[in-house]
Design an enzyme around this catalytic site. Structure first.
Site, PDB file in Angstrom:
ATOM      1  N   CYS A  53       0.814  -1.125   0.116  1.00  0.00           N
ATOM      2  CA  CYS A  53      -0.097  -0.054   0.122  1.00  0.00           C
ATOM      3  C   CYS A  53       0.926   1.273   0.044  1.00  0.00           C
ATOM      4  O   CYS A  53       1.974   1.315   0.390  1.00  0.00           O
ATOM      5  CB  CYS A  53      -0.799   0.020   1.224  1.00  0.00           C
ATOM      6  SG  CYS A  53      -1.893   1.337   1.286  1.00  0.00           S
ATOM      7  N   ARG A  57       2.952   4.503   6.538  1.00  0.00           N
ATOM      8  CA  ARG A  57       3.260   3.625   7.634  1.00  0.00           C
ATOM      9  C   ARG A  57       3.873   2.417   7.387  1.00  0.00           C
ATOM     10  O   ARG A  57       4.021   1.645   8.258  1.00  0.00           O
ATOM     11  CB  ARG A  57       2.053   3.851   8.349  1.00  0.00           C
ATOM     12  CG  ARG A  57       1.514   5.092   8.990  1.00  0.00           C
ATOM     13  CD  ARG A  57       0.247   5.152   9.844  1.00  0.00           C
ATOM     14  NE  ARG A  57      -0.959   4.382   8.650  1.00  0.00           N
ATOM     15  CZ  ARG A  57      -2.185   4.520   9.031  1.00  0.00           C
ATOM     16  NH1 ARG A  57      -2.362   4.525  10.144  1.00  0.00           N
ATOM     17  NH2 ARG A  57      -3.072   4.280   8.265  1.00  0.00           N
ATOM     18  N   HIS A 109      -2.230  -3.995   4.941  1.00  0.00           N
ATOM     19  CA  HIS A 109      -2.287  -3.724   6.517  1.00  0.00           C
ATOM     20  C   HIS A 109      -3.328  -3.333   6.940  1.00  0.00           C
ATOM     21  O   HIS A 109      -4.362  -2.668   6.303  1.00  0.00           O
ATOM     22  CB  HIS A 109      -1.157  -2.503   6.536  1.00  0.00           C
ATOM     23  CG  HIS A 109      -1.605  -1.006   5.941  1.00  0.00           C
ATOM     24  ND1 HIS A 109      -2.417  -0.097   6.616  1.00  0.00           N
ATOM     25  CD2 HIS A 109      -1.875  -0.794   4.533  1.00  0.00           C
ATOM     26  CE1 HIS A 109      -2.755   0.869   5.918  1.00  0.00           C
ATOM     27  NE2 HIS A 109      -2.484   0.436   4.547  1.00  0.00           N
ATOM     28  N   CYS A 112      -6.445   0.278   6.810  1.00  0.00           N
ATOM     29  CA  CYS A 112      -6.013   0.560   5.525  1.00  0.00           C
ATOM     30  C   CYS A 112      -7.010   1.793   5.032  1.00  0.00           C
ATOM     31  O   CYS A 112      -8.175   1.147   5.216  1.00  0.00           O
ATOM     32  CB  CYS A 112      -5.728  -0.474   4.399  1.00  0.00           C
ATOM     33  SG  CYS A 112      -5.527  -0.068   2.804  1.00  0.00           S
TER      34      CYS A 112
HETATM   35 ZN   LIG Z   1      -3.374   1.214   3.003  1.00  0.00          ZN
END
Ligand SMILES: [Zn+2]
Length: 221
Positions: A53, A57, A109, A112
């Protein structure tokens, strides 16, 4: 040298942070005797393609404690592998057929934003078209998702199912299928990063051959 003009001091400071950060990094690596820059300048030979993604983070190198040169990376909103995405397909083709990576990791993750946005009926703008692919994943697994009462758990499960569907999408490409006809050292994995702990969870959907595809998905030439 031409000096950049900023009309806002905060804008300048946030940019300087990146420039100074690079200087600091160069010094740190240079102080290390491993000769990383010398190696990197020669070329790359990564064993991993990471499709993650775009979220700030979940940087591929930091979460896997790897160095520059170790991972070939493609990132987009919600780690999608859409069959009409020339960007993703080009990265995949280059990684599989030129770099000969051994592992392709789809890394989602929890938390998201893309997945969360897809599970609403709000308009967000241009991204709505991208989110349709995640809504398709929801539609495929609607019964399971709708049966989860807790909103966070519902989203977490959709994050997992989305990763699994993207692994399926990768396995359905001719790029991966043709590679599997030629070699047995290519594995496609689905993982999820838990932002609260930093841990990477293996979704156990690792696929290493055409055998599991079946029906219309295993393509013959
Ligand atoms: Zn994401």
């Amino acid at each position: 040298m031409k000096t950049k003009k900023f009309n806002n001091i905060e804008l300048k400071e946030s940019f300087d942070k990146i420039v100074n950060g690079n200087k600091k990094w160069v010094e740190e690596v240079a102080a290390d005797t491993s000769g990383l820059f010398k190696e990197l300048a020669k070329g790359q030979n990564p064993e991993i393609l990471w499709i993650g993604c775009a979220d700030s983070r979940v940087p591929a190198n930091q979460v896997t404690s790897t160095l520059p040169g170790d991972i070939f990376v493609h990132r987009n909103i919600a780690n999608m592998c859409n069959h009409t995405d020339m960007n993703m397909l080009s990265v995949l083709d280059y990684a599989v057929n030129v770099l000969k990576v051994k592992h392709v990791i789809v890394a989602g993750h929890y938390g998201c934003g893309g997945v969360a946005a897809a599970l609403t009926n709000r308009q967000y703008g241009l991204i709505d078209n991208w989110l349709q692919h995640i809504k398709d994943v929801y539609r495929t697994h609607k019964v399971e998702i709708d049966n989860i009462a807790d909103r966070t758990q519902k989203l977490n499960r959709l994050v997992e199912l989305n990763v699994i569907e993207q692994v399926n999408n990768l396995c359905r490409t001719t790029i991966v299928q043709n590679a599997w006809k030629e070699r047995d050292d290519l594995a496609i994995h689905g993982m999820v990063i838990d932002l609260a702990t930093g841990e990477m969870i293996d979704l156990d959907v690792t696929t290493t051959s055409n055998e599991v595809l079946g029906e219309v998905f295993a393509l013959v030439s």
